[in-house]
Scaffold this active site. Structure first.
Site, PDB file in Angstrom:
ATOM      1  N   THR A  44      16.242  16.627 -83.807  1.00 45.87           N
ATOM      2  CA  THR A  44      15.748  17.950 -84.165  1.00 45.87           C
ATOM      3  C   THR A  44      14.460  17.867 -84.960  1.00 45.87           C
ATOM      4  OG1 THR A  44      18.056  18.655 -84.241  1.00 45.87           O
ATOM      5  CG2 THR A  44      16.448  20.162 -85.178  1.00 45.87           C
ATOM      6  N   TYR A 132      24.842   6.985 -83.905  1.00 50.97           N
ATOM      7  CA  TYR A 132      24.610   8.300 -83.309  1.00 50.97           C
ATOM      8  C   TYR A 132      24.746   8.159 -81.800  1.00 50.97           C
ATOM      9  CZ  TYR A 132      21.973  12.581 -82.038  1.00 50.97           C
ATOM     10  OH  TYR A 132      21.572  13.776 -81.503  1.00 50.97           O
ATOM     11  N   ILE A 204      26.676  16.932 -88.474  1.00 50.77           N
ATOM     12  CA  ILE A 204      25.221  16.842 -88.571  1.00 50.77           C
ATOM     13  C   ILE A 204      24.692  17.907 -87.620  1.00 50.77           C
ATOM     14  CG2 ILE A 204      23.176  15.421 -88.210  1.00 50.77           C
ATOM     15  CD1 ILE A 204      24.773  13.012 -89.098  1.00 50.77           C
TER      16      ILE A 204
END
Length: 293
Positions: A44, A132, A204
């Site tokens: 992001t 991740y 998250i």
């Protein structure tokens, strides 16, 4: 080590450069609104279009502005292991609490390659690692058996995962294979409620950029096992979770921030462009539904 609502922060730009002043204000607003930690330079945050110097400056400013009020999980992922070492080394030096490391993208390593990549990072930089896994973006999937093996090899070093695989069964796979102390954070806002029910401890979040207080209250309700309140807050936030991806992210979230937080504009780095009219309408409607606008 980490729990609650953790925004994957946007990187604001103005006239093509990192807008430090706006970013500092965003950090302050997030902390004041109950965010439990901060993630700069994730997907992001448009990390793939930042130079290494910019990448490091964003992390440095985030740590500096947070000033110990909440921990910073620095986005350090790369498809180049040595560049990930560079990011981690810098993040450790400037005071980040952990590194967020995405599965290497584009070059598509095997599970053995993933083990070698993450093992090298764990062995060469003294900074806790949050894996991740986002196969929709990276193509490569960090399988549960690989996560479990990494946690076995590096206890206290491979400490958790941001899971955006969309497979809720993995929360139980990881919990049973590693233990309840392994920090499992959802990478999908819309799945945060069932993710937490299965054993997750937070998210998250993209949406938390725009609605930090609601996201923090939602996570607090989950942690308190207040299902009724968690469900009510989830219902308010649910359209916004989907609106954030009505067009290529982070276009919609930057548009949403421009509507609710005066310091952030819609500027993105090419090849991303401002979101389309349909996405704007969806975002506006979702902001009203959530009571944010």
């Amino acid at each position: 080590m980490f729990s609650g609502s953790i925004p994957a922060l946007v990187t604001p730009f103005r006239d093509g450069v990192f807008d430090e002043k706006a970013f500092r204000r965003l950090v302050d607003w997030q902390i004041a609104s109950g965010s439990a930690a901060l993630v700069p330079c994730g997907t992001t945050g448009e990390n793939s279009t930042l130079s290494n110097a910019e990448h490091h400056r964003v992390i440095e400013v985030c740590v500096e502005q947070a000033a110990g009020r909440v921990p910073v999980i620095a986005g350090c992922g790369s498809n180049d292991t040595m560049n990930a070492v560079l990011h981690m080394t810098f993040s450790k030096k400037c005071g980040a609490a952990a590194a967020l490391l995405v599965a290497p993208y584009y070059n598509r390593p095997s599970q053995e390659g993933l083990l070698a990549h993450f093992s090298y990072l764990a062995e060469h930089v003294d900074l806790p690692i949050v894996l991740y896994n986002v196969p929709a973006r990276t193509v490569t999937d960090i399988k549960p058996e690989t996560v479990i093996e990494l946690a076995r090899r590096f206890p206290g070093k491979i400490i958790g995962i941001k899971d955006a695989s969309g497979d809720l069964s993995r929360v139980t796979d990881h919990r049973m294979g590693i233990g309840a102390d392994f920090c499992q954070l959802s990478g999908d806002d819309e799945l945060a409620l069932p993710f937490n029910a299965a054993g997750g401890v937070g998210c998250i979040s993209v949406t938390a950029n725009v609605a930090p207080r609601l996201c923090a209250d939602f996570q607090a309700a989950c942690a308190a096992n207040d299902l009724q309140k968690a469900r009510e807050l989830n219902d308010r936030l649910y359209p916004l979770h989907y609106a954030m991806f009505e067009d290529a992210s982070p276009g919609p979230v930057k548009y949403a921030l421009s509507r609710v937080f005066a310091d952030i504009n819609e500027d993105l780095r090419l090849p991303l462009v401002r979101c389309n009219d349909a996405a704007r309408k969806a975002v506006d409607a979702a902001l009203v539904h959530a009571g944010v606008l």
